[in-house]
Design an enzyme around this catalytic site. Structure first.
Site, short mmCIF file in Angstrom:
data_model
loop_
_atom_site.label_atom_id
_atom_site.label_comp_id
_atom_site.label_asym_id
_atom_site.label_seq_id
_atom_site.Cartn_x
_atom_site.Cartn_y
_atom_site.Cartn_z
N HIS A 74 0.84 -1.20 0.00
CA HIS A 74 0.00 0.00 0.00
C HIS A 74 0.87 1.26 0.00
CE1 HIS A 74 -2.85 -2.84 2.23
NE2 HIS A 74 -3.56 -2.48 1.18
N ASP A 105 -3.45 -8.16 -7.06
CA ASP A 105 -4.82 -8.56 -7.36
C ASP A 105 -5.08 -8.30 -8.85
OD1 ASP A 105 -5.52 -9.17 -4.58
OD2 ASP A 105 -5.28 -7.03 -4.27
N VAL A 135 4.64 -5.70 -4.41
CA VAL A 135 5.78 -5.57 -3.49
C VAL A 135 5.89 -6.88 -2.70
CG1 VAL A 135 6.75 -4.27 -1.54
CG2 VAL A 135 5.48 -3.08 -3.34
N SER A 139 0.53 -9.04 1.62
CA SER A 139 -0.93 -9.09 1.68
C SER A 139 -1.34 -8.97 3.13
CB SER A 139 -1.42 -10.44 1.12
OG SER A 139 -2.75 -10.68 1.56
N SER A 140 -2.45 -8.27 3.36
CA SER A 140 -2.93 -8.15 4.74
C SER A 140 -3.28 -9.52 5.30
CB SER A 140 -4.16 -7.23 4.78
OG SER A 140 -3.86 -6.02 4.13
O1 PAF Z 1 -7.87 -4.21 -3.00
C1 PAF Z 1 -8.58 -3.84 -2.04
O2 PAF Z 1 -8.10 -3.55 -0.94
C2 PAF Z 1 -10.09 -3.76 -2.21
O3 PAF Z 1 -10.56 -4.78 -3.04
C3 PAF Z 1 -10.58 -2.40 -2.70
C4 PAF Z 1 -10.04 -2.08 -4.10
C5 PAF Z 1 -10.15 -1.31 -1.73
C6 PAF Z 1 -12.11 -2.38 -2.79
O4 PAF Z 1 -12.70 -2.66 -1.56
#
Ligand code: PAF
Length: 257
Positions: A37, A148, A174, A183-184
């Site tokens: 992120h 994703d 990353v 990934s969370s």
């Molecule tokens: O990738 C994500 O975190 C989610 O799918 C998103 C794009 C914020 C939509 O809820």
């Protein structure tokens, strides 16, 4: 960081910023921010006058048996990371759905196969919330991670088909030092599972040099201890795979010529 919880207030601020000639960069997230992120946030920070990040765990993209209730929500930590990264506005709505919400965005081509098979309704939830967020935030550019890949493809199609005036900018995945895509959901893995999960990035990286990468990966992944294959597919120049490690489903992909 200015925190806005009310969608109408967010929309008003965005309209004012645009009227004043500002450019808006937007990073939509479900929180539990990691370095993936932060890469999106840093890039958006560098390219836009204003930077808006949203944190919203969107209930409509989770299946009934999925992890909506336990999805991590470390808000104070996320807020500190946003502050450190120069985020101007954190949009953190309590809910984005009216009780009698009844309008959905359904992409009918790309949202089939791959993750859509195991997660029916997932992309309908993603497409609906992303269009809604784009309508509220009105960004010039919105940033998403290639991790994703199917989500990126669905959103690119949605923005084109519905003439949304936002440029979609996908950035490369990353990875942790050991290769695991950030990934969370990685925090669900036990130490043993975390080691087992490394088979996914390692074999993906090996597969792209094989003459038949899909067949090779379908053969080799299920042989790895602790790994259960969900799918392997090559789409749009990317080799994509999903596996189960224990109760955790992991996805990853690499560009594949
Ligand atoms: O990738 C994500 O975190 C989610 O799918 C998103 C794009 C914020 C939509 O809820």
């Amino acid at each position: 960081v200015k925190i806005i919880r009310d969608p109408a207030q967010m929309q008003r601020l965005s309209r004012l910023l645009k009227q004043a000639g500002s450019t808006i960069g937007f990073v939509p997230t479900m929180g539990a921010l990691h370095l993936g992120h932060l890469r999106l946030i840093e890039t958006a920070r560098a390219k836009n006058k204003h930077l808006i990040v949203s944190i919203y765990v969107n209930p409509t993209q989770f299946g009934p048996q999925e992890d909506l209730r336990v999805y991590p929500r470390p808000l104070q930590r996320d807020l500190a990371l946003c502050r450190g990264a120069g985020v101007d506005v954190l949009f953190h709505p309590a809910s984005l759905y009216a009780e009698d919400h009844s309008t959905w965005v359904v992409e009918e081509k790309i949202a089939h196969g791959r993750c859509a098979t195991t997660r029916p309704g997932h992309f309908r939830g993603v497409a609906t919330v992303v269009l809604k967020l784009l309508n509220i935030v009105q960004p010039d550019r919105a940033y998403f991670g290639w991790k994703d890949a199917q989500q990126v493809e669905v959103i690119q199609r949605l923005v084109r088909d519905l003439a949304v005036p936002t440029q979609i900018i996908p950035l490369e995945t990353v990875r942790d030092r050991d290769g695991l895509a950030l990934s969370s959901r990685n925090q669900y893995l036990s130490p043993t599972e975390r080691t087992q999960a490394l088979a996914l990035p390692l074999l993906l990286a090996g597969a792209i040099h094989q003459p038949s990468p899909v067949a090779w990966l379908r053969r080799t992944l299920p042989r790895c201890p602790g790994v259960k294959l969900d799918y392997v597919e090559k789409t749009n120049g990317r080799l994509c795979a999903a596996v189960w490690v224990g109760k955790t489903r992991l996805i990853d992909n690499l560009p594949c010529p």
